[in-house]
Design an enzyme around this catalytic site. Structure first.
Site, PDB file in Angstrom:
ATOM      1  N   SER A 188      12.822 -30.412  -6.371  1.00 34.15           N
ATOM      2  CA  SER A 188      13.944 -30.052  -5.512  1.00 34.15           C
ATOM      3  C   SER A 188      14.537 -31.366  -5.024  1.00 34.15           C
ATOM      4  O   SER A 188      13.879 -32.131  -4.330  1.00 34.15           O
ATOM      5  CB  SER A 188      13.477 -29.198  -4.333  1.00 34.15           C
ATOM      6  OG  SER A 188      14.561 -28.872  -3.489  1.00 34.15           O
ATOM      7  N   SER A 189      15.785 -31.632  -5.414  1.00 31.89           N
ATOM      8  CA  SER A 189      16.407 -32.919  -5.112  1.00 31.89           C
ATOM      9  C   SER A 189      16.643 -33.103  -3.623  1.00 31.89           C
ATOM     10  O   SER A 189      16.664 -32.145  -2.850  1.00 31.89           O
ATOM     11  CB  SER A 189      17.748 -33.041  -5.846  1.00 31.89           C
ATOM     12  OG  SER A 189      17.562 -33.027  -7.240  1.00 31.89           O
ATOM     13  N   MET A 190      16.836 -34.365  -3.228  1.00 28.32           N
ATOM     14  CA  MET A 190      17.193 -34.671  -1.847  1.00 28.32           C
ATOM     15  C   MET A 190      18.443 -33.884  -1.456  1.00 28.32           C
ATOM     16  O   MET A 190      19.425 -33.855  -2.208  1.00 28.32           O
ATOM     17  CB  MET A 190      17.481 -36.161  -1.690  1.00 28.32           C
ATOM     18  CG  MET A 190      16.334 -37.068  -2.011  1.00 28.32           C
ATOM     19  SD  MET A 190      16.875 -38.803  -2.144  1.00 28.32           S
ATOM     20  CE  MET A 190      17.523 -39.080  -0.490  1.00 28.32           C
ATOM     21  N   PRO A 191      18.452 -33.228  -0.295  1.00 24.66           N
ATOM     22  CA  PRO A 191      19.651 -32.496   0.125  1.00 24.66           C
ATOM     23  C   PRO A 191      20.911 -33.357   0.138  1.00 24.66           C
ATOM     24  O   PRO A 191      21.998 -32.882  -0.195  1.00 24.66           O
ATOM     25  CB  PRO A 191      19.288 -32.005   1.529  1.00 24.66           C
ATOM     26  CG  PRO A 191      17.796 -31.842   1.478  1.00 24.66           C
ATOM     27  CD  PRO A 191      17.317 -32.976   0.618  1.00 24.66           C
ATOM     28  N   ARG A 202      17.003 -24.792   1.684  1.00 20.82           N
ATOM     29  CA  ARG A 202      16.131 -25.249   0.604  1.00 20.82           C
ATOM     30  C   ARG A 202      14.759 -24.602   0.684  1.00 20.82           C
ATOM     31  O   ARG A 202      14.137 -24.312  -0.349  1.00 20.82           O
ATOM     32  CB  ARG A 202      15.996 -26.778   0.645  1.00 20.82           C
ATOM     33  CG  ARG A 202      15.023 -27.305  -0.402  1.00 20.82           C
ATOM     34  CD  ARG A 202      15.178 -28.777  -0.691  1.00 20.82           C
ATOM     35  NE  ARG A 202      14.626 -29.636   0.323  1.00 20.82           N
ATOM     36  CZ  ARG A 202      14.188 -30.878   0.081  1.00 20.82           C
ATOM     37  NH1 ARG A 202      14.239 -31.378  -1.136  1.00 20.82           N
ATOM     38  NH2 ARG A 202      13.728 -31.625   1.060  1.00 20.82           N
TER      39      ARG A 202
END
Length: 378
Positions: free
Chosen positions: A87-90, A25
């Site tokens: 950026s979304s949570m992994p 990420r």
């Protein structure tokens, strides 16, 4: 990153571990990011140039990161008005990839490129010529192209309105949407092969609570349907952002004087629960054309407002920690609090069904939510 591959439905296949290792990420984040605290809703700026350790810690954490405010018009470290790219949570990224169930040899259309990380993961897994990603933000498209190129990943990143899908690359085996929608365009179904999957965060205007709908396209290609998999909240598709009238437009002196007064014993926690609970989702299904706004609690007092989107009806309940009987004010043709209480009772009478019992069907005539089976519309 291995821990982030665990999902609520099991584990993302082991074949994805080298993908997450090769496509971190951090490679898709700008120098200035804002860490989002899910518990409080607060955001804090972190600049890699001033605080590299803090930046790397945030990049590796299982937390959402805001990367753009106000469609790119915002400048500086202070938070903007509306977060417009993140950026979304992994863990959420891996969970949605598990739901998508994409396999080598398949082609994917992504609606909402954002930072480009999800497109990068898919491109690494599927190879060149397999991934198309569309985003309405030209700056985001250019940045994502550069990040993908630096990692040697090949994906077609298109500047355009994802509401129309991307016809030149159709048909696709999978379509994944990374922005919240309220009306699902039939073009997405038409551009997906029969038996293919459309995975989309879907909700109502009632609140920001959404759930990912995993829709399978029928063999005749004329519809798609499936159940909801998990609660989420995404930034809204830009063409479907809610812009309703202001408080002053609804709560006029005349409407206050004409308001109907009643009482309720239903608490805010009981009826509305939290952002990721099914309560608000179901209320949105049962109380159409309505939006809910709750002020922050202050000294045990929390006003809750309901506004109709079809007329100028409104309702207000001031929830107080020390009181069991609360006063309700309702004005306009609709009695919105009564509608909410009726929806809550409908839900409890049916055993408080969770997201897995709720589903969505989309065809040329529109969309409809259902309980337990498509023949049971809500």
């Amino acid at each position: 990153m291995t821990a982030e591959l665990k999902t609520t439905s099991g584990e993302l296949g082991v074949e994805w571990k080298p993908v997450f290792d090769a496509v971190p990420r951090s490679a898709f984040l700008p120098d200035l990011i804002w860490r989002h605290d899910l518990a409080t809703g607060d955001v804090s700026a972190i600049d890699r140039r001033a605080d590299p350790d803090g930046w790397w810690a945030a990049a590796g954490a299982n937390t959402p990161l805001v990367t753009q405010w106000d469609d790119g018009r915002h400048e500086g470290r202070e938070r903007g008005r509306v977060a417009t790219i993140s950026s979304s949570m992994p863990s959420l990224v891996s969970a949605m990839l598990a739901d998508l169930d994409v396999r080598p040899g398949q082609r994917v259309l992504e609606i909402g490129t954002g930072t480009g990380w999800n497109a990068g993961l898919l491109a690494h897994r599927l190879g060149a010529g397999s991934v198309v990603s569309v985003d309405v933000d030209e700056g985001a498209v250019k940045a994502a192209r550069g990040r993908l190129a630096r990692l040697g990943l090949v994906a077609e990143v298109v500047h355009g309105d994802g509401f129309a899908g991307y016809g030149p690359g159709a048909p696709y085996d999978r379509m994944v949407v990374t922005c919240g929608v309220r009306t699902l365009p039939f073009a997405w179904v038409e551009q997906t092969r029969p038996g293919g999957v459309v995975l989309v965060p879907w909700g109502t205007h009632f609140s920001s609570t959404e759930a990912t709908a995993r829709l399978v396209v029928a063999e005749d290609g004329l519809s798609a349907q499936g159940t909801f998999t998990r609660p989420v909240t995404f930034m809204r598709l830009r063409s479907q952002r809610l812009a309703h009238a202001s408080y002053d437009t609804y709560v006029t002196e005349e409407s206050r004087e004409a308001a109907r007064i009643s009482t309720t014993s239903r608490t805010h926690r009981e009826v509305f629960a939290g952002t990721y609970d099914v309560n608000r989702f179901v209320l949105g299904l049962r109380v159409p054309d309505c939006t809910y706004l709750a002020d922050r609690p202050r000294e045990g007092r929390r006003p809750v407002w309901l506004y109709s989107l079809s007329d100028r009806s409104w309702a207000c309940v001031v929830h107080r920690d020390e009181r069991t009987e609360l006063t309700v004010h309702q004005s306009g043709p609709r009695s919105l609090w009564d509608e909410v209480e009726a929806a809550y009772e409908w839900w409890t009478e049916r055993g408080r069904p969770g997201f897995g019992r709720l589903g969505l069907t989309v065809d040329g005539g529109g969309q409809r939510a259902w309980l337990d089976e498509p023949e049971g519309p809500i």
